[in-house]
Write a protein that holds these residues in place. Structure first.
Motif, short mmCIF file in Angstrom:
data_model
loop_
_atom_site.label_atom_id
_atom_site.label_comp_id
_atom_site.label_asym_id
_atom_site.label_seq_id
_atom_site.Cartn_x
_atom_site.Cartn_y
_atom_site.Cartn_z
N LEU A 64 -8.42 14.60 26.16
CA LEU A 64 -7.61 14.91 27.32
C LEU A 64 -7.42 13.67 28.17
CD1 LEU A 64 -8.95 18.37 28.56
CD2 LEU A 64 -6.84 17.89 27.33
N GLY A 65 -6.19 13.45 28.59
CA GLY A 65 -5.89 12.30 29.43
C GLY A 65 -5.32 12.74 30.77
N ALA A 66 -4.95 11.76 31.57
CA ALA A 66 -4.41 12.05 32.90
C ALA A 66 -3.12 12.86 32.81
CB ALA A 66 -4.17 10.75 33.66
N VAL A 67 -2.32 12.62 31.78
CA VAL A 67 -1.06 13.35 31.66
C VAL A 67 -1.30 14.83 31.41
CG1 VAL A 67 0.33 11.38 30.91
CG2 VAL A 67 -0.95 12.69 29.21
N HIS A 68 -2.35 15.16 30.65
CA HIS A 68 -2.65 16.56 30.40
C HIS A 68 -3.11 17.26 31.67
CE1 HIS A 68 -3.24 14.62 26.37
NE2 HIS A 68 -2.56 15.68 25.99
N TRP A 69 -4.00 16.60 32.42
CA TRP A 69 -4.49 17.20 33.66
C TRP A 69 -3.37 17.32 34.69
CZ3 TRP A 69 -8.76 19.81 33.63
CH2 TRP A 69 -9.79 19.46 32.76
N THR A 70 -2.49 16.32 34.73
CA THR A 70 -1.36 16.39 35.65
C THR A 70 -0.46 17.56 35.30
OG1 THR A 70 -1.40 14.00 36.02
CG2 THR A 70 0.64 15.16 36.55
N LEU A 71 -0.19 17.74 34.01
CA LEU A 71 0.66 18.85 33.58
C LEU A 71 0.02 20.18 33.94
CD1 LEU A 71 3.08 19.99 32.04
CD2 LEU A 71 1.75 19.79 29.93
N MET A 72 -1.27 20.35 33.69
CA MET A 72 -1.94 21.61 34.03
C MET A 72 -1.89 21.87 35.53
SD MET A 72 -5.21 22.06 31.50
CE MET A 72 -5.93 20.44 31.74
N THR A 73 -2.11 20.83 36.34
CA THR A 73 -2.08 21.00 37.79
C THR A 73 -0.70 21.43 38.28
OG1 THR A 73 -3.78 19.29 38.06
CG2 THR A 73 -2.47 19.83 40.00
N VAL A 74 0.33 20.78 37.76
CA VAL A 74 1.69 21.11 38.18
C VAL A 74 2.05 22.53 37.76
CG1 VAL A 74 4.12 20.55 37.81
CG2 VAL A 74 2.49 18.72 38.23
N LEU A 75 1.65 22.93 36.54
CA LEU A 75 1.98 24.27 36.08
C LEU A 75 1.19 25.34 36.84
CD1 LEU A 75 2.34 23.77 32.22
CD2 LEU A 75 4.12 23.99 33.94
N VAL A 76 -0.03 25.02 37.28
CA VAL A 76 -0.75 25.94 38.15
C VAL A 76 0.02 26.15 39.45
CG1 VAL A 76 -2.80 26.20 39.60
CG2 VAL A 76 -3.05 25.56 37.21
#
Length: 494
Positions: A64-76
């Motif tokens: 998992l990288g920053a892009v994955h965590w960013t995507l999850m945060t935005v979708l939340v």
């Protein structure tokens, strides 16, 4: 128009529809149609044919990288904005009914048509996601949200009901599109818990945002402010679109290989020609055929209908029931906001037990928590005293956990030949329960909360027992192996 009504405590019912409002409504409809036309890609059949043999898959061991965590945060955040729209109806209907001078049964038309809109939206947005793409579909739904903000100044109840249907249609497809985007962008071994976490946080956060806004703003600005919030939250969702990538498979299907390559590089995905998949040497799910398939679908359907009755019925009726019991609007909204806040940390626990302990028993556990909440509500109503915080919190915790786990578990439990239909059917059942609940509201047949809670205990218990019996553990299994076993089970030798 809203601001000028401040001297009347924002009581706008019965005021005439000004020409500029009618013109604005025409512009909203025209703007949505123009935006939809502008997003429509060209030469769809040829592009689709060219991508039939392309498979996008994330590496099994990708980190998992920053892009994955960013995507999850935005979708939340996107799901919070999406969920708070229908969740606010429970706070809108009682005060709206008083302003328009109609019984609560008539005011419940808003909730009913919003839910019917979500049923339609679930179908329509799923189709649009395959035509426009995941990101474009999310942005188009945000445009719909912005347009429905005009309900905050509607002097007519009929126009409010119509716009409520449009709001439900906009919200209906957000969760399936979000699941589709995450499934295509997340590393395979992180897909399960990320789907549960994003869905659970979005549901809990949406209810908390709706109840918090009602507690802070509704006593001063009335129910209308909850509609007007569609404007800033919809615009926020548009801005968040800058952090939402488009599906790499969709980009390839639309003849944009350079953009697809950039997305794949960022998220660690690879593209390859489709070949006959060889089953991986992982633990098998077991073939699903005959009574196992029918029994599992029945079990999940009962659980889904129960969740719809609770989420779109009992939880929407609670604010009005608390006010009838002597709580003020501010106190009842604050109570539900605190209950939703208690529910938020349990989403992380739900994702943890789903990915680390058991997929099947995590769903059974969440149904058990919901059952405990129903029993405590029943006890509270029968005794006529006590604090409703814990019962309401358990209901919100359980319902959030159930919906966070239910659809991911369904998608992982059926072979490819019936996976889409099974997942779509279970999703439809969640809304079918809500349609039944709101039909009771419209016909003024809503029974006392004690009777409602007592009735709902039955289907929740039945769903829990059926899932315990027919459910299969999916943790650690390979869906390709499941498909191979299913093919072997249904193949008849010639």
């Amino acid at each position: 128009m809203f601001l000028t009504g401040g001297s009347m405590h924002y009581h706008l019912a019965g005021m005439p529809m000004e020409p500029d409002m009618v013109f604005g409504m025409v512009l909203i409809v025209g703007g949505v149609l123009v935006a939809a036309w502008g997003l429509l890609p060209n030469n769809i059949p040829a592009q689709r044919a060219a991508s039939q043999d392309i498979l996008i898959a994330a590496p099994e061991d990708a980190q998992l990288g920053a892009v994955h965590w960013t995507l999850m945060t935005v979708l939340v955040l996107a799901l919070v904005i999406d969920v708070m729209k229908p969740a606010s109806l429970g706070f809108v209907v009682p005060e709206l009914s008083r302003e328009y001078g109609v019984p609560k049964a008539t005011g419940s038309l808003l909730s009913f048509f919003a839910l019917v809109g979500t049923v339609c939206g679930s179908v329509v947005w799923g189709i649009l996601a395959d035509i426009y793409g995941r990101k474009a579909t999310i942005l188009l739904s945000a445009v719909f949200f912005v347009g429905t903000a005009i309900c905050g100044t509607m002097p007519s109840l009929a126009w409010n009901v119509f716009m409520c249907f449009m709001m439900g249609a906009a919200a209906g497809g957000m969760l399936p599109v979000t699941y589709a985007l995450l499934a295509e962008m997340m590393p395979t071994r992180h897909r399960g818990w990320s789907l549960v976490l994003v869905g659970g946080l979005g549901a809990a956060g949406g209810y908390f945002a709706a109840s918090g806004a009602a507690a802070l703003l509704q006593p001063t600005y009335t129910w209308r402010i909850l509609w007007l919030l569609n404007l800033p939250t919809g615009l926020l969702l548009v801005l968040l679109g800058a952090f939402i990538p488009e599906s790499a498979k969709f980009l390839l299907a639309r003849g944009r290989p350079e953009e697809a390559a950039a997305v794949m590089k960022r998220f660690g995905a690879v593209a390859r020609k489709v070949a006959t998949p060889q089953p991986a040497p992982l633990r098998s799910h077991g073939a699903l055929s005959g009574m196992h398939l029918v029994g599992k679908l029945t079990a999940l359907s009962v659980a889904a209908i129960s969740w719809g009755l609770i989420n779109f019925g009992l939880l929407l009726w609670l604010p009005g029931a608390l006010q009838d019991s002597g709580y003020s609007i501010a106190v009842s909204s604050r109570l539900l906001a605190k209950s939703a806040l208690i529910a938020l940390p349990t989403v992380f626990l739900c994702a943890l037990i789903y990915s680390r302990w058991s997929t099947k028993w995590s769903l059974v556990t969440m149904l058990g928590v919901t059952l405990a909440g129903l029993l405590l509500v029943l006890r509270l109503e029968v005794a006529g005293e006590g604090s409703p915080v814990i019962p309401v919190a358990l209901l919100i915790v359980g319902s959030n956990g159930v919906i966070a786990v239910l659809l991911p578990y369904t998608a992982e439990s059926f072979p490819l030949r019936v996976r889409g239909r099974a997942t779509g059917w279970v999703a439809a059942c969640t809304k079918a329960g809500g349609v039944v609940a709101q039909a009771l509201s419209i016909t003024a047949l809503v029974p006392p909360m004690a009777l409602v809670a007592g009735f709902l205990v039955g289907p929740v218990v039945v769903g829990t027992l059926l899932i315990s019996w027919f459910g299969r553990e999916t943790k650690g299994g390979d869906l390709r192996r499941l498909d191979a076993e299913d093919a072997a089970a249904v193949t008849v030798p010639v």
